[in-house]
Design a protein around this motif. Structure first.
Motif, PDB file in Angstrom:
ATOM      1  N   ASP A 226      89.036  68.466  75.885  1.00 18.97           N
ATOM      2  CA  ASP A 226      87.791  68.656  76.229  1.00 18.97           C
ATOM      3  C   ASP A 226      87.410  69.829  76.746  1.00 18.97           C
ATOM      4  OD1 ASP A 226      87.987  68.925  78.986  1.00 18.97           O
ATOM      5  OD2 ASP A 226      87.511  66.805  79.276  1.00 18.97           O
ATOM      6  N   GLY A 227      88.367  70.937  76.692  1.00 19.59           N
ATOM      7  CA  GLY A 227      88.008  72.086  77.021  1.00 19.59           C
ATOM      8  C   GLY A 227      87.723  72.520  78.540  1.00 19.59           C
ATOM      9  N   SER A 228      88.019  71.610  79.456  1.00 22.65           N
ATOM     10  CA  SER A 228      87.789  71.685  80.952  1.00 22.65           C
ATOM     11  C   SER A 228      88.961  72.306  81.871  1.00 22.65           C
ATOM     12  CB  SER A 228      87.180  70.544  81.409  1.00 22.65           C
ATOM     13  OG  SER A 228      88.137  69.423  81.628  1.00 22.65           O
ATOM     14  N   TRP A 229      90.049  72.470  81.095  1.00 21.45           N
ATOM     15  CA  TRP A 229      91.316  72.773  81.987  1.00 21.45           C
ATOM     16  C   TRP A 229      91.354  74.012  82.885  1.00 21.45           C
ATOM     17  CZ3 TRP A 229      95.535  76.195  81.161  1.00 21.45           C
ATOM     18  CH2 TRP A 229      95.151  77.178  79.908  1.00 21.45           C
ATOM     19  N   CYS A 230      90.434  75.101  82.471  1.00 22.88           N
ATOM     20  CA  CYS A 230      90.352  76.080  83.335  1.00 22.88           C
ATOM     21  C   CYS A 230      89.032  75.942  84.286  1.00 22.88           C
ATOM     22  CB  CYS A 230      90.431  77.238  82.366  1.00 22.88           C
ATOM     23  SG  CYS A 230      91.826  77.763  81.499  1.00 22.88           S
ATOM     24  N   ASP A 231      88.512  74.978  84.469  1.00 22.66           N
ATOM     25  CA  ASP A 231      87.244  74.717  85.156  1.00 22.66           C
ATOM     26  C   ASP A 231      87.725  74.146  86.419  1.00 22.66           C
ATOM     27  OD1 ASP A 231      84.822  74.582  86.116  1.00 22.66           O
ATOM     28  OD2 ASP A 231      84.025  73.077  84.711  1.00 22.66           O
ATOM     29  N   ALA A 232      87.558  74.933  87.500  1.00 23.04           N
ATOM     30  CA  ALA A 232      88.130  74.485  88.818  1.00 23.04           C
ATOM     31  C   ALA A 232      86.958  73.545  89.528  1.00 23.04           C
ATOM     32  CB  ALA A 232      88.522  75.612  90.004  1.00 23.04           C
ATOM     33  N   SER A 233      85.830  73.692  88.923  1.00 24.39           N
ATOM     34  CA  SER A 233      84.502  72.671  89.264  1.00 24.39           C
ATOM     35  C   SER A 233      84.912  71.477  89.084  1.00 24.39           C
ATOM     36  CB  SER A 233      83.185  73.119  88.876  1.00 24.39           C
ATOM     37  OG  SER A 233      82.944  72.918  87.418  1.00 24.39           O
ATOM     38  N   VAL A 234      85.673  71.008  88.071  1.00 25.68           N
ATOM     39  CA  VAL A 234      85.961  69.466  87.561  1.00 25.68           C
ATOM     40  C   VAL A 234      86.831  68.821  88.761  1.00 25.68           C
ATOM     41  CG1 VAL A 234      86.966  67.887  85.845  1.00 25.68           C
ATOM     42  CG2 VAL A 234      85.839  70.048  85.190  1.00 25.68           C
ATOM     43  N   ARG A 235      86.342  67.651  89.164  1.00 19.65           N
ATOM     44  CA  ARG A 235      87.140  66.935  90.101  1.00 19.65           C
ATOM     45  C   ARG A 235      88.547  66.563  89.516  1.00 19.65           C
ATOM     46  NH1 ARG A 235      83.664  62.215  92.315  1.00 19.65           N
ATOM     47  NH2 ARG A 235      85.233  62.326  93.959  1.00 19.65           N
ATOM     48  N   MET A 236      89.606  66.506  90.422  1.00 22.64           N
ATOM     49  CA  MET A 236      90.872  66.226  89.986  1.00 22.64           C
ATOM     50  C   MET A 236      91.477  64.941  90.501  1.00 22.64           C
ATOM     51  SD  MET A 236      93.159  69.112  91.908  1.00 22.64           S
ATOM     52  CE  MET A 236      93.536  68.731  93.992  1.00 22.64           C
ATOM     53  N   PRO A 237      92.475  64.314  89.738  1.00 23.35           N
ATOM     54  CA  PRO A 237      92.941  63.152  90.119  1.00 23.35           C
ATOM     55  C   PRO A 237      93.977  63.149  91.393  1.00 23.35           C
ATOM     56  CG  PRO A 237      94.248  63.827  88.302  1.00 23.35           C
ATOM     57  CD  PRO A 237      92.754  64.815  88.382  1.00 23.35           C
ATOM     58  N   PHE A 238      94.032  62.363  92.286  1.00 25.60           N
ATOM     59  CA  PHE A 238      94.956  62.347  93.587  1.00 25.60           C
ATOM     60  C   PHE A 238      95.407  61.148  93.388  1.00 25.60           C
ATOM     61  CE2 PHE A 238      94.606  62.356  98.692  1.00 25.60           C
ATOM     62  CZ  PHE A 238      95.907  62.067  98.400  1.00 25.60           C
ATOM     63  N   TYR A 239      96.747  61.215  93.170  1.00 24.53           N
ATOM     64  CA  TYR A 239      97.789  60.203  92.989  1.00 24.53           C
ATOM     65  C   TYR A 239      98.312  59.751  94.505  1.00 24.53           C
ATOM     66  CZ  TYR A 239      96.853  60.431  88.088  1.00 24.53           C
ATOM     67  OH  TYR A 239      96.196  60.563  87.080  1.00 24.53           O
ATOM     68  N   ARG A 240      98.182  58.655  95.090  1.00 19.13           N
ATOM     69  CA  ARG A 240      98.964  58.273  96.092  1.00 19.13           C
ATOM     70  C   ARG A 240      98.890  56.602  96.417  1.00 19.13           C
ATOM     71  NH1 ARG A 240      93.829  59.390 100.517  1.00 19.13           N
ATOM     72  NH2 ARG A 240      92.155  58.810  99.407  1.00 19.13           N
ATOM     73  N   VAL A 241      99.528  56.303  97.425  1.00 21.17           N
ATOM     74  CA  VAL A 241      99.832  54.706  97.755  1.00 21.17           C
ATOM     75  C   VAL A 241      98.770  54.477  98.594  1.00 21.17           C
ATOM     76  CG1 VAL A 241     101.402  53.114  98.587  1.00 21.17           C
ATOM     77  CG2 VAL A 241     102.231  54.815  97.310  1.00 21.17           C
ATOM     78  N   VAL A 242      97.959  53.527  98.459  1.00 19.04           N
ATOM     79  CA  VAL A 242      96.997  52.840  99.200  1.00 19.04           C
ATOM     80  C   VAL A 242      97.288  51.449  99.253  1.00 19.04           C
ATOM     81  CG1 VAL A 242      94.665  52.503  99.587  1.00 19.04           C
ATOM     82  CG2 VAL A 242      95.378  54.496  98.672  1.00 19.04           C
ATOM     83  N   ASP A 243      97.357  50.979 100.480  1.00 16.95           N
ATOM     84  CA  ASP A 243      97.513  49.297 100.484  1.00 16.95           C
ATOM     85  C   ASP A 243      98.761  48.912  99.848  1.00 16.95           C
ATOM     86  OD1 ASP A 243      95.526  49.161 102.357  1.00 16.95           O
ATOM     87  OD2 ASP A 243      94.102  48.714 101.046  1.00 16.95           O
ATOM     88  N   GLY A 244      99.847  49.607  99.758  1.00 14.24           N
ATOM     89  CA  GLY A 244     101.034  49.373  99.062  1.00 14.24           C
ATOM     90  C   GLY A 244     101.217  49.353  97.675  1.00 14.24           C
ATOM     91  N   ARG A 245      99.860  49.855  97.122  1.00  4.32           N
ATOM     92  CA  ARG A 245     100.101  50.299  95.388  1.00  4.32           C
ATOM     93  C   ARG A 245      99.367  51.762  95.136  1.00  4.32           C
ATOM     94  NH1 ARG A 245     101.021  46.384  92.058  1.00  4.32           N
ATOM     95  NH2 ARG A 245     100.035  47.467  90.413  1.00  4.32           N
ATOM     96  N   PHE A 246      99.835  52.073  93.996  1.00  3.77           N
ATOM     97  CA  PHE A 246      99.482  53.623  93.504  1.00  3.77           C
ATOM     98  C   PHE A 246      98.199  53.500  93.254  1.00  3.77           C
ATOM     99  CE2 PHE A 246     103.420  56.109  93.284  1.00  3.77           C
ATOM    100  CZ  PHE A 246     102.735  57.271  93.506  1.00  3.77           C
ATOM    101  N   HIS A 247      97.220  54.490  93.750  1.00  2.00           N
ATOM    102  CA  HIS A 247      95.747  54.589  93.214  1.00  2.00           C
ATOM    103  C   HIS A 247      95.536  56.006  92.818  1.00  2.00           C
ATOM    104  CE1 HIS A 247      93.699  51.010  95.183  1.00  2.00           C
ATOM    105  NE2 HIS A 247      94.919  50.867  95.599  1.00  2.00           N
ATOM    106  N   LYS A 248      94.498  56.009  91.928  1.00  2.00           N
ATOM    107  CA  LYS A 248      94.146  57.225  91.224  1.00  2.00           C
ATOM    108  C   LYS A 248      92.695  57.460  92.027  1.00  2.00           C
ATOM    109  CE  LYS A 248      92.499  59.710  87.261  1.00  2.00           C
ATOM    110  NZ  LYS A 248      92.805  59.835  85.827  1.00  2.00           N
ATOM    111  N   ASP A 249      92.500  58.395  92.576  1.00  2.00           N
ATOM    112  CA  ASP A 249      91.333  58.707  93.275  1.00  2.00           C
ATOM    113  C   ASP A 249      90.743  60.220  92.824  1.00  2.00           C
ATOM    114  OD1 ASP A 249      91.011  56.630  95.092  1.00  2.00           O
ATOM    115  OD2 ASP A 249      92.411  57.646  96.315  1.00  2.00           O
ATOM    116  N   LEU A 250      89.393  60.679  92.896  1.00  2.00           N
ATOM    117  CA  LEU A 250      89.229  61.991  92.497  1.00  2.00           C
ATOM    118  C   LEU A 250      88.778  62.793  93.680  1.00  2.00           C
ATOM    119  CD1 LEU A 250      86.988  61.031  89.200  1.00  2.00           C
ATOM    120  CD2 LEU A 250      89.511  62.032  89.376  1.00  2.00           C
ATOM    121  N   VAL A 251      89.225  64.065  93.776  1.00  2.00           N
ATOM    122  CA  VAL A 251      89.042  64.766  94.735  1.00  2.00           C
ATOM    123  C   VAL A 251      88.392  66.167  94.065  1.00  2.00           C
ATOM    124  CG1 VAL A 251      90.521  63.924  96.379  1.00  2.00           C
ATOM    125  CG2 VAL A 251      91.076  65.806  94.925  1.00  2.00           C
TER     126      VAL A 251
END
Length: 251
Positions: A226-251
């Motif tokens: 989509d051409g956004s890979w060099c755009d730092a203004s785009v929120r990025m995925p944050f992968y972490r364990v929440v309540d015992g399961r992997f989650h994908k959030d956006l930061v």
């Protein structure tokens, strides 16, 4: 294309396997990695290296150059301020006390580790504003400044409990066209990687990639399309364990 649900399930499977090993819960350390993208030959290619099987972390896996933040990175970080969009990405959902200097240290770590593991200098053709520590001697000797502002953060992931090493890793991208001295073959300057080379987006299944590596690559390829890979203004995925399961959030 792999869906978010499938990516998260792959990460969750790995998390359960790690936790079942019963390893001592290691401290989480800040780390950074650099995804160098070459778009010059049709399908995009990514610079990756094979970790030796004797390593404790990511043994036998193809990885991007990178590693943990060191004191030398924090030292240099005091002299720079990253662009506002980059800071927004790197300072979202962080612990109290995490500063813009800590964010800049991540960029320096990605550049330093890339040099140590591949020999590539991600740099601008001008001297740095202050004296540089020994770990950056190759930059200083050539009158170069680490090109921290050229790095775009695209993902973040925290290693789940159970792993022998745990990192809070920020993934940056940069175009290969911005790096002087890019070649087709590499001789690893250290024993971190058994070999280094370009991996085509069409040949990922031919290489042993950790689920998180494959997941982040999927995110990067979506942004390449989509051409956004060099755009730092785009929120990025944050992968972490929440309540015992992997989650994908956006930061």
């Amino acid at each position: 294309m792999t869906s978010d649900a499938e990516r998260l399930e792959s990460l969750e499977t790995e998390r359960r396997e790690l936790f079942a090993q019963g390893s001592e819960n290691a401290a989480v350390r800040d780390a950074a990695t650099l995804i160098i993208v070459d778009e010059s030959a049709g399908l995009p290619r990514f610079l990756m290296g094979l970790r030796g099987r004797r390593h404790v972390f990511m043994a036998g896996r193809f990885v991007f150059p990178g590693g943990r933040v060191d004191d030398c990175d924090r030292e240099l970080a005091a002299a720079v301020t990253l662009p506002a969009d980059v800071l927004d990405r790197l300072t979202g959902e962080v612990a109290a006390g995490f500063t813009s200097r800590d964010a800049a240290a991540l960029a320096f770590a990605a550049i330093r580790e890339t040099f140590e593991e591949t020999g590539l200098l991600v740099a601008e053709d001008r001297p740095f504003a202050t004296a540089m520590p020994q770990d950056f001697a190759a930059f200083a000797a050539r009158g170069l400044t680490p090109a921290t502002e050229a790095l775009v953060p695209v993902a973040r992931a925290i290693t789940p409990e159970g792993a022998p090493r745990r990192f809070d890793t920020r993934f940056f991208v940069i175009s290969a066209s911005l790096i002087t001295g890019i070649t087709e073959t590499f001789d690893p300057p250290t024993d971190e990687l058994e070999r280094i080379g370009w991996v085509s987006a069409g040949a990922l299944d031919e290489h042993s990639l950790a689920p998180i590596t494959r997941t982040v690559l999927g995110d990067v390829m979506t942004r390449l399309k989509d051409g956004s890979w060099c755009d730092a203004s785009v929120r990025m995925p944050f992968y972490r364990v929440v309540d015992g399961r992997f989650h994908k959030d956006l930061v």
